[in-house]
Design an enzyme around this catalytic site. Sequence first.
Site, PDB file in Angstrom:
ATOM      1  N   GLU A 135      66.299  27.131 -63.304  1.00  0.00           N
ATOM      2  CA  GLU A 135      66.735  28.406 -62.741  1.00  0.00           C
ATOM      3  C   GLU A 135      66.470  29.449 -63.823  1.00  0.00           C
ATOM      4  OE1 GLU A 135      70.714  28.122 -61.307  1.00  0.00           O
ATOM      5  OE2 GLU A 135      70.844  30.262 -60.882  1.00  0.00           O
ATOM      6  N   ARG A 144      72.753  13.433 -67.830  1.00  0.00           N
ATOM      7  CA  ARG A 144      72.288  14.558 -68.617  1.00  0.00           C
ATOM      8  C   ARG A 144      72.491  14.286 -70.100  1.00  0.00           C
ATOM      9  NH1 ARG A 144      73.672  19.838 -67.958  1.00  0.00           N
ATOM     10  NH2 ARG A 144      73.482  19.602 -65.730  1.00  0.00           N
ATOM     11  N   LYS A 186      74.300  27.132 -70.289  1.00  0.00           N
ATOM     12  CA  LYS A 186      73.577  28.390 -70.431  1.00  0.00           C
ATOM     13  C   LYS A 186      74.545  29.568 -70.481  1.00  0.00           C
ATOM     14  CE  LYS A 186      70.331  27.282 -67.228  1.00  0.00           C
ATOM     15  NZ  LYS A 186      69.264  27.501 -66.240  1.00  0.00           N
TER      16      LYS A 186
END
Length: 568
Positions: free
Chosen positions: A41, A269, A279
Site C-alpha cells: 500500500e 510476518r 508504518k
Amino acid sequence: MTAENKETEEKKSLNFIESFIEEDLKNNKNNGIVMTRFPPEPNGYLHIGHAKSICLNFALAQRYNGKTNLRFDDTNPEKEEVEYVESIMEDINWLGFQWEGEPRFTSDYFDQLYEWALKLVNTGYAYVDDQSSEDIAKQKGTPTQAGTESPYRNRSIEENLDLFTRMKNGEFKNGEHVLRAKIGMTSPNMHMRDPIIYRILHKEHHRTGNKWCIYPMYDFAHGQSDYIESITHSVCTLEFEVHRPLYDWILDHLYVEGTIRPRQIEFARLNLSYTIMSKRKLLELVQENLVSGWDDPRMPTITGLRRRGFTPASIRKFADTIGIAKRDNVIDVALLEHSLRDDLNKTAPRVMAVLNPLKVVITNYPEDKEEWLTIENNPEDETMGTREMPFSREIYIEQDDFMEDAPKKFFRLAPDKEVRLKAAYIIKCEEVIKDSNENITELRCTYDPDSKSGSGTEASKRKVKGTLHWVSAKHAIDAEVRVYDRLFSDEDPAGHKDKDFKKLINPDSLKTLTNCKVEPSLKDAEPESKYQFQRLGYFCTDRRDSKPENLVFNRTVPLKDSWRKMNK
Ligand code: ATP
Ligand code: MG
C-alpha cells in the site's frame, strides 16, 4: 543449527510454500506457470519486514521460472502518494529485484472490479444494505453466536441493481448504502458474515480523480486483482488466514473455467527485536522529528538500512536464513547484523581511521622523512590487492588506546610500554604531555627502526602485546563520523501497553564525532563506500551528506558479533 551451518547446508529441504507450489506444478494446475506479486500500500516507506516478503515472492518466482508483479494497492483514495510509490520502486530495485513489466495499480482495475460486483448482484450473491455501518456491526454476532440478517437482505435483484448503479452514479451520500456479499450470518468465521464489499466514499483518488464515488473493500479488491493478473500463488502474512475462506468464496462466484485461479498462502510476518515495524509508528517518528527522516540510518526502513551501510546481499541472505514460519515469532536483530558482518568481512576494504585522535610524536624519527608502507586491503580476499599508506614522525592514535595508570591487563599503550603500530613499527611511550588542566595532549614515543612489519628482521618478528591502528598526522584527512547504535533500548518497543514506544528511544543511538582522522586513501571515497575501520567496526560514507571535501561516515555496525558468539 547455527547460521553458518545453515548457510553451508548443501540442499535445503523445501519450505511449505515451495511444497504447495510443487504440488500445483505436479498436478499441472496452472499449466506450469508460477506468478507471484508484491502488493504494497503506497502509504509509507518499505521496511525490513517488507524486504522479507519481497525476497520471498521474487525468490519463489525465480526458483520456478516464474515472474513477480509489483502492484500498488491503492484501493483507498488517499492523498498524494507519489513519494511513496517512487521510494518503493527504488527500494525493490536496490534489493536486486525487477518486477515484470510496468508496476500495476489496483485502481487500474476499478472498472473490472465494478463489473464483477454487478455480476454478484445479478446472480443474487450481493445485496445493497441501507443500514449504517454501526448497525451492521451490531448485527454481526460473535464467533459463537450467529449474527442477525439485515432487513434488506432479501431485496430483489432488480432493486439491488438499481440501488448499486445509483450508488455508483453518486446519488447517495457517504455511508447511506453499502454492497454486501450474500453468504450467510451463521459462519463461525466473522469475515464470512455477509461482508461489505463496496462502500460510498465521495473522495478524489490520486489516480482515478473523481471518476468513482464507490470504492471496493480490501478483501474484494485484493483477490480479484490477483485473479486479473493471473497470480498463481498469492503469498501474504498470517493475519489474512481468516480472510482466506472469503478470498475463495468470491473467486468461486467469479471464476471462469480455463483461467488461472490464484491460491492464497500465508506465512508468519517478520518481527525483529529492538525494532518497530508498523508504518504508522515509523511515520510518527518522522513527523515528530525523532529521526532525521524515513532514511535516517537508525530506521528499519530499507532506505534507512541502505544509508546505514547494509548491503542488498546481506538483507537477501538474512531473509533466506530465517526462512518462513507458520507461527508468529521474533527474530533477534543480532542475526540481521551478523548477516551484514559476514558480507562486509569479505567485501569491505580495511582501512585506518582514528575517531578520537591523540597525537603521538616519534622523537627519534627524522622530521622530514616519510615512508609509504604497503598494506593488504583485505586479508580475507587477496584479489582486493594492496595500497600504500604514509608513515611519518607525527601520528594519531585513539585516545582510549592510551592509559596513564594502566591496569595489568591493559594491552595497549602506557608509559614505558611498547605496542606495535599496525603494519608499521613498534613504539615505546617515553613521555606524557599535558595542558594546564591535566588533560593529556600529546605523547612522546620512540620507535625501533628495525621493527618494520614484514621486513624479516628479528625485531620485526618480536611479539608485543598490543597492536594499534593509527594515521599519519600530516597526511590524514579530517572527517565527521556518526556513530549509530540501535534506535531502541527496549527489546520490544511496541509491546508495552503502559509505555509509549517513543519513550524507549536509545539516547545513545547517535553520537556525532567531528574531529576524526582518516587515512588519505579515503580522499575520493564515493557515496555509499563501505569500509572496515580497523579495530572499530564497519563504516560507510553517508550517501546524502558525504562530499570529497567534507567526508561523512556512518557507523554501520561495531565489529563485535553477538550472534556468532551466542551460537558458537
Ligand atoms: P503496516 O500494517 O505497517 O501498514 P502492511 O503490512 O499493511 O504494513 P503493506 O504495504 O500492505 O503493509 O504490505 C505489503 C506486503 O508486505 C504485504 O503482502 C504484507 O503482508 C507484507 N508485509 C508487511 N509487513 C511484513 C512483515 N513484517 N513481514 C513480512 N511481510 C510483511
Ligand atoms: Mg496491508
